[in-house]
Scaffold this motif. Sequence first.
Motif, PDB file in Angstrom:
ATOM      1  N   ILE A 106      -4.835  21.309   8.129  1.00 56.47           N
ATOM      2  CA  ILE A 106      -3.435  21.587   7.740  1.00 56.47           C
ATOM      3  C   ILE A 106      -3.381  23.040   8.698  1.00 56.47           C
ATOM      4  N   SER A 107      -2.366  23.149   9.124  1.00 55.79           N
ATOM      5  CA  SER A 107      -2.257  24.525  10.128  1.00 55.79           C
ATOM      6  C   SER A 107      -2.322  25.650   9.245  1.00 55.79           C
ATOM      7  N   LYS A 108      -3.108  26.724  10.069  1.00 60.63           N
ATOM      8  CA  LYS A 108      -3.313  27.821   9.171  1.00 60.63           C
ATOM      9  C   LYS A 108      -1.962  28.693   8.752  1.00 60.63           C
ATOM     10  N   LYS A 109      -0.629  28.413   9.709  1.00 59.43           N
ATOM     11  CA  LYS A 109       0.192  29.188   9.602  1.00 59.43           C
ATOM     12  C   LYS A 109       1.064  28.372   8.095  1.00 59.43           C
ATOM     13  N   TYR A 110       0.993  27.431   8.123  1.00 65.81           N
ATOM     14  CA  TYR A 110       1.620  26.681   6.816  1.00 65.81           C
ATOM     15  C   TYR A 110       0.814  26.711   5.388  1.00 65.81           C
ATOM     16  N   LEU A 111      -0.555  26.591   5.997  1.00 70.92           N
ATOM     17  CA  LEU A 111      -1.442  26.940   4.632  1.00 70.92           C
ATOM     18  C   LEU A 111      -1.287  28.462   4.257  1.00 70.92           C
ATOM     19  N   ARG A 115       1.767  18.620  -2.225  1.00 72.71           N
ATOM     20  CA  ARG A 115       0.323  17.680  -1.927  1.00 72.71           C
ATOM     21  C   ARG A 115      -0.540  18.888  -1.220  1.00 72.71           C
ATOM     22  N   TYR A 116      -0.097  19.549  -0.453  1.00 68.31           N
ATOM     23  CA  TYR A 116      -1.161  20.454   0.445  1.00 68.31           C
ATOM     24  C   TYR A 116      -1.591  21.461  -0.583  1.00 68.31           C
ATOM     25  N   ALA A 117      -0.878  21.936  -1.515  1.00 70.81           N
ATOM     26  CA  ALA A 117      -1.314  23.023  -2.639  1.00 70.81           C
ATOM     27  C   ALA A 117      -2.631  22.356  -3.388  1.00 70.81           C
ATOM     28  N   LEU A 118      -2.359  20.943  -3.716  1.00 69.75           N
ATOM     29  CA  LEU A 118      -3.316  20.474  -4.706  1.00 69.75           C
ATOM     30  C   LEU A 118      -4.396  20.400  -3.718  1.00 69.75           C
ATOM     31  N   THR A 134      -4.189  22.484 -14.109  1.00 71.58           N
ATOM     32  CA  THR A 134      -3.796  20.921 -14.071  1.00 71.58           C
ATOM     33  C   THR A 134      -3.034  20.701 -13.048  1.00 71.58           C
ATOM     34  N   VAL A 135      -2.913  19.553 -12.358  1.00 77.93           N
ATOM     35  CA  VAL A 135      -1.945  19.006 -11.702  1.00 77.93           C
ATOM     36  C   VAL A 135      -0.570  19.373 -11.919  1.00 77.93           C
ATOM     37  N   ARG A 136      -0.148  19.236 -13.079  1.00 81.01           N
ATOM     38  CA  ARG A 136       1.186  19.689 -13.602  1.00 81.01           C
ATOM     39  C   ARG A 136       1.597  21.150 -13.066  1.00 81.01           C
ATOM     40  N   SER A 137       0.623  22.019 -13.680  1.00 75.71           N
ATOM     41  CA  SER A 137       1.036  23.719 -13.170  1.00 75.71           C
ATOM     42  C   SER A 137       0.972  23.902 -11.848  1.00 75.71           C
ATOM     43  N   ILE A 138       0.408  23.448 -10.889  1.00 79.16           N
ATOM     44  CA  ILE A 138       0.275  23.556  -9.482  1.00 79.16           C
ATOM     45  C   ILE A 138       1.557  22.899  -8.976  1.00 79.16           C
ATOM     46  N   LEU A 139       1.942  21.599  -9.297  1.00 78.26           N
ATOM     47  CA  LEU A 139       3.246  20.900  -8.711  1.00 78.26           C
ATOM     48  C   LEU A 139       4.270  21.697  -9.218  1.00 78.26           C
ATOM     49  N   LEU A 140       4.477  22.356 -10.678  1.00 76.11           N
ATOM     50  CA  LEU A 140       5.512  22.887 -11.086  1.00 76.11           C
ATOM     51  C   LEU A 140       5.695  24.068 -10.426  1.00 76.11           C
ATOM     52  N   LEU A 141       4.629  24.849  -9.920  1.00 78.44           N
ATOM     53  CA  LEU A 141       4.427  26.206  -9.124  1.00 78.44           C
ATOM     54  C   LEU A 141       5.271  25.893  -7.598  1.00 78.44           C
ATOM     55  N   THR A 142       4.931  24.868  -6.852  1.00 82.43           N
ATOM     56  CA  THR A 142       5.281  24.507  -5.583  1.00 82.43           C
ATOM     57  C   THR A 142       6.626  23.748  -5.660  1.00 82.43           C
ATOM     58  N   GLU A 143       6.825  22.869  -6.522  1.00 76.91           N
ATOM     59  CA  GLU A 143       7.853  21.844  -6.526  1.00 76.91           C
ATOM     60  C   GLU A 143       9.131  22.568  -7.232  1.00 76.91           C
ATOM     61  N   GLY A 144       9.004  23.474  -8.070  1.00 82.24           N
ATOM     62  CA  GLY A 144       9.997  23.926  -8.939  1.00 82.24           C
ATOM     63  C   GLY A 144      10.332  23.245 -10.348  1.00 82.24           C
ATOM     64  N   THR A 145      10.484  21.924 -10.033  1.00 86.60           N
ATOM     65  CA  THR A 145      10.756  20.926 -11.172  1.00 86.60           C
ATOM     66  C   THR A 145       9.972  19.897 -10.846  1.00 86.60           C
ATOM     67  N   ILE A 166      -8.352  21.733  -4.620  1.00 86.36           N
ATOM     68  CA  ILE A 166      -9.485  20.920  -4.741  1.00 86.36           C
ATOM     69  C   ILE A 166     -10.503  21.269  -3.696  1.00 86.36           C
ATOM     70  N   ASP A 167     -10.100  21.544  -2.388  1.00 88.45           N
ATOM     71  CA  ASP A 167     -11.235  22.083  -1.505  1.00 88.45           C
ATOM     72  C   ASP A 167     -11.865  23.209  -2.132  1.00 88.45           C
ATOM     73  N   LEU A 168     -11.227  24.137  -2.587  1.00 88.01           N
ATOM     74  CA  LEU A 168     -11.656  25.399  -3.221  1.00 88.01           C
ATOM     75  C   LEU A 168     -12.622  24.901  -4.423  1.00 88.01           C
ATOM     76  N   ALA A 169     -12.385  24.009  -5.119  1.00 90.08           N
ATOM     77  CA  ALA A 169     -13.237  23.548  -6.333  1.00 90.08           C
ATOM     78  C   ALA A 169     -14.493  23.030  -5.968  1.00 90.08           C
TER      79      ALA A 169
END
Length: 143
Positions: A37-42, A8-11, A75-86, A15-18
């Motif tokens: 979002i904390s800088k460390k987690y980000l 969720r944070y990756a999305l 795409t949302v799918r590509s970002i979630l696949l990257l962060t979630e794995g599946t 979006i923020d950068l866009a």
Amino acid sequence: MLVSTRGRYALRVMIDLAEHNTGEYIPLKEISDRQDISKKYLESIIALLVKENYLEGLRGKGGGYKLVKKPEEYTVRSILLLTEGTLSPVYCLAAGEKECSRASECKTLPLWEGLDKLINDYLENITIAQLAANPFIQNDYSI
């Protein structure tokens, strides 16, 4: 499928950068402050996005992060696949898993395969540009 805070944070970061895409690098602190979002987690999320060439980073004065591609190319799918794995709704459909020994007689497998296809198709058709422009995406999907 349960999307983690990492996904969720990756999305949110993308979006923020866009939304603030001027071609300039955006400091991590600005993203962190806007998104609460904390800088460390980000940092850990952004490190993954940089490593996979979704973002470009620059250290030092005037540094920060920016998108590598246009927002409509993510795409949302590509970002979630990257962060979630599946994105699979069940373990047996996750990429890289061995085929279930009960697959040939499983009465629910077609249900899970259909849901998996719906999830992937839906998320593949939503881009970061769309989310940045309008967070209330409307599609004509019906279940």
